[in-house]
Design a protein around this motif. Sequence first.
Motif, mmCIF file in Angstrom:
data_model
loop_
_atom_site.group_PDB
_atom_site.id
_atom_site.type_symbol
_atom_site.label_atom_id
_atom_site.label_comp_id
_atom_site.label_asym_id
_atom_site.label_seq_id
_atom_site.Cartn_x
_atom_site.Cartn_y
_atom_site.Cartn_z
ATOM 1 N N PRO A 21 -12.028 -7.155 -16.838
ATOM 2 C CA PRO A 21 -11.370 -7.898 -17.541
ATOM 3 C C PRO A 21 -12.724 -8.612 -18.159
ATOM 4 O O PRO A 21 -13.782 -8.788 -17.689
ATOM 5 N N ASP A 22 -12.449 -9.083 -19.436
ATOM 6 C CA ASP A 22 -13.837 -9.803 -20.348
ATOM 7 C C ASP A 22 -13.551 -11.264 -19.546
ATOM 8 O O ASP A 22 -12.884 -11.925 -19.535
ATOM 9 N N PRO A 23 -14.653 -11.746 -18.821
ATOM 10 C CA PRO A 23 -14.804 -13.142 -18.761
ATOM 11 C C PRO A 23 -15.018 -14.605 -19.207
ATOM 12 O O PRO A 23 -14.314 -15.274 -19.042
ATOM 13 N N LEU A 24 -14.909 -13.847 -20.957
ATOM 14 C CA LEU A 24 -14.384 -14.708 -21.452
ATOM 15 C C LEU A 24 -13.377 -15.310 -22.022
ATOM 16 O O LEU A 24 -13.098 -16.051 -22.154
ATOM 17 N N TRP A 25 -12.337 -13.902 -21.719
ATOM 18 C CA TRP A 25 -11.166 -14.286 -22.176
ATOM 19 C C TRP A 25 -10.077 -14.032 -21.721
ATOM 20 O O TRP A 25 -9.758 -13.440 -20.710
ATOM 21 N N ALA B 34 -9.213 -19.976 -25.453
ATOM 22 C CA ALA B 34 -8.619 -19.295 -23.961
ATOM 23 C C ALA B 34 -7.015 -19.019 -24.018
ATOM 24 O O ALA B 34 -6.430 -19.155 -22.786
ATOM 25 N N ASN B 35 -6.169 -18.918 -25.290
ATOM 26 C CA ASN B 35 -4.913 -19.016 -25.286
ATOM 27 C C ASN B 35 -3.905 -17.376 -24.974
ATOM 28 O O ASN B 35 -4.124 -16.816 -26.313
ATOM 29 N N SER B 36 -3.347 -16.832 -23.785
ATOM 30 C CA SER B 36 -3.616 -15.643 -24.618
ATOM 31 C C SER B 36 -2.366 -14.996 -25.359
ATOM 32 O O SER B 36 -2.040 -14.061 -25.626
ATOM 33 N N VAL B 37 -1.639 -16.348 -25.982
ATOM 34 C CA VAL B 37 -0.104 -15.677 -26.860
ATOM 35 C C VAL B 37 -1.142 -15.798 -27.980
ATOM 36 O O VAL B 37 -0.329 -14.851 -28.839
ATOM 37 N N LEU B 38 -2.018 -15.609 -28.275
ATOM 38 C CA LEU B 38 -2.789 -15.576 -29.439
ATOM 39 C C LEU B 38 -3.872 -14.206 -29.430
ATOM 40 O O LEU B 38 -4.700 -14.260 -28.469
ATOM 41 N N ASP B 39 -4.400 -14.408 -30.051
ATOM 42 C CA ASP B 39 -5.705 -12.380 -30.453
ATOM 43 C C ASP B 39 -6.510 -13.243 -31.250
ATOM 44 O O ASP B 39 -6.277 -13.889 -32.372
ATOM 45 N N HIS B 40 -7.270 -11.288 -31.277
ATOM 46 C CA HIS B 40 -8.138 -12.239 -33.064
ATOM 47 C C HIS B 40 -7.267 -11.876 -33.759
ATOM 48 O O HIS B 40 -8.179 -12.841 -34.904
ATOM 49 N N ASP B 41 -6.906 -11.645 -33.957
ATOM 50 C CA ASP B 41 -6.369 -11.134 -35.262
ATOM 51 C C ASP B 41 -5.338 -12.623 -35.825
ATOM 52 O O ASP B 41 -4.644 -11.921 -36.928
#
Length: 641
Positions: free
Chosen positions: A6-10, A250-257
């Motif tokens: 897992p990405d420690p930043l996200w 750090a909100n998993s509901v959203l992504d980079h796009d």
Amino acid sequence: MNAPQPDPLWPAYDQPNALTTIESIPLEDRGLPGSTYDVLARVAVLWPDRPALTVLPSAEHWTRGETVSFEQLRDQVHRIANLFHRHGVRRTSAVGLLTPNAGLLPATLLAAQLAGCAAPVNPALAAEHAERLLALGGARILVAAGPELDADAWRTARTVAASLHCSALFALRPVGAPDPAPELEQVEGVHVAYLHVEAAAQPAELHPGVVPPKAGDLAAYFHTGGTTGAPKLAAHTHANEVTDAWMIAANSVLDHDSVLFAGLPLFHVNALVVTLLAPLLRGQHSVWTGPLGYREPALFRVFWKLVEHFRIATMSAVPTVYAALARVPLDADITSLRFAIVGASPLPPAVRAAFEHHTGVPLCQGYGLTEATCGSARSFLREHHRPEAVGQRMPYQRVKTVRIDGDGHWHDLPQGEPGVLVISGPTVFPGYVVGHDDAGPRLDTLGTVRDGWLDTGDLARVDADGFIHLLGRAKDLIIRGGHNIDPAVIEDALLAHPAVTGASAVGRPDPHSGEVPVAYVTLRPGTTGTGPDELIAFAAQHVPERAAAPKDVVVLPALPLTDIGKPSKVPLRLDATRRAISTALAGPGTDVADEQIRCEQVDGRPMVSLPPVSDPGRRRRITARLAPYGVHWAFADLGGS
């Protein structure tokens, strides 16, 4: 084959139980950028060609926005920072920003934080108030709305630049403004020019003399909401801003796009942290509305078309925006809108219900304050939603309630017990700016921080899962005969009336109960036949207890706001006090003309000034009438109560 790490930043962060897992890794091991400049430099390397910002000229011309990529944004910041450095800006000096949102403003703010410190101030402030805040922050140069963008702000900027002996005054132009630009009036002793012209002459590479900031360096001064008095200037470090932006991003509901919509002014921390820095951290595209932001009436007519065109995933606004959008017909495909963020002031249940019913889009409430950088709590969607709370504390922030004695001592309260909410953690500010000299700003928390814990001034209880349940502002409580009344219950009751668009309840001095509740409301345009008596009766039927029924309801064309657009009760308390004193002095031998009664706030309490009264008997009668009201007062010719 090993599973991807897992990405420690996200980390995964879409439900309350994630908090424990997230905090199992120390914050310093998350790999957060050290400064806001590091945030920008990182994203420009990762996604140089991805759109970073689109700034719209206005609602009318929303299809003509200007878009810059992350690499282009970084180059803009470099050029502007080089320009600021050339004009003497260093780590301990500030760049004053006196402008509504404009095309170059995000880059300008980031450049100010790179070269020195940013000091954004509401351009609608009177010149003397803007000057006080900018002088306090030690503004060396000033960037302001040019005459095309905001003529009033430009006049204020010229006055302030001359008074503060700024080395330079740079003007911003509106997005898409035609050439040639109007000639700028000069200010004696101050270099005056257009920012875009002078910045374009600078190299896109950072000048060696511009030393990038460290995490502990000051990044910005933001003036507070001033809901209980004059605004103060709160300092933020780069670590404060980056950490808080990461907690929000750090909100998993959203992504980079995901695409965000921004309409709040950049002199407000919500706009900076939620809609500028957080998207920069994730590499997300943010769309900024025109200079008037959500105050532009035409915006609401095209809003759903904007959502469809840009595929907006979320937005950040105050409750009044959602109240307005709940009445705008859905004339576009808004399925991209996952949720909407609401903050800055409490969300009335009636507004939530109306917006969610109309759009099907959930409102995600947050809680925070300028002294804790921006956000300290967030709510969740679907099955994890708790509408009775403003949200769960954010990772690495701590919250608890305390009892504060009359002598100022703090006493921790058991979990779940109501008290004054206090916060600790990496987002707590280093202090208010109380002065400035050659060494830089002088900071003082003015008693709001003790052993790392910040007194929010809010009454709340915190449950076992870290969810904060607000019970009102400590200074907003109406105390009727020793009975504490939360003004929100009165406001919520009145907002349920179909004609009411805004409500604010305060305490009015009373000789028998100490205070009684009264309310001020705004009504829908064109409303007729709805008067105070009907609203008083309606509120009495809908408040949860008889003591909270307002004694009076006053209809206003608009409710007062602070300098940064937050609801302010101070003018309403003063008006309620003046009305109470006017009533008390009605009658032979004590009557005073209403316009002769003046009321102002002194040391946090109303101070009533009365006209000169020479007759000793009349003076005694007036004194006797006022004594039971418990207010400070003085005859104009005595200078004391």
